[in-house]
Write a protein that holds these residues in place. Structure first.
Motif: not given
Length: 119
Positions: A56-76
């Motif tokens: 994941x490139x160009x990490x920002x607070x927005x990309x971290x939030x998007x990563x966690x929200x999306x990863x949460x759904x993916x794992x579940x």
């Protein structure tokens, strides 16, 4: 800055498939589209093929939030014993599984902030 993302767990031999599936999933997120790419590493002794991870490139607070929200759904949705490991370039890692995902965003933010030298 970029971070590495690996998927661990799941059925034996499913690592590359899971990483590719997560990659496709993350590409659907507007905030992450074009910032997540597949990367191969040399296999460890005794392994065949290539071990694949995401970067994941160009990490920002927005990309971290998007990563966690999306990863949460993916794992579940996988309903399997999966973890996602996020690694900062300096080697610090955060491992997130389905039980820990609720507090993961703040934890990742803290690790990334602590790993970056002050301006």
């Amino acid at each position: 800055m970029s971070v590495q993302i690996k998927v661990t767990g799941g059925p034996a031999g499913s690592g590359t498939t899971l990483v590719r599936d997560l990659h496709a999933w993350l590409q659907r997120e507007d905030e992450l589209r074009g910032r997540v790419r597949l990367r191969g590493e040399a296999p460890e002794p005794g392994q065949m093929g290539t071990v694949t991870e995401l970067v994941l490139t160009a990490v920002s607070s927005g990309t971290v939030a998007a990563l966690i929200a999306s990863a949460q759904l993916w794992i579940k949705q996988r309903r399997a014993d999966l973890s996602i490991v996020v690694r900062h370039p300096d080697g610090k890692e955060v491992e997130i599984d389905a039980q820990q995902i609720a507090g993961a965003e703040e934890f990742i933010r803290t690790v990334l902030r602590d790993a970056d030298p002050a301006p």
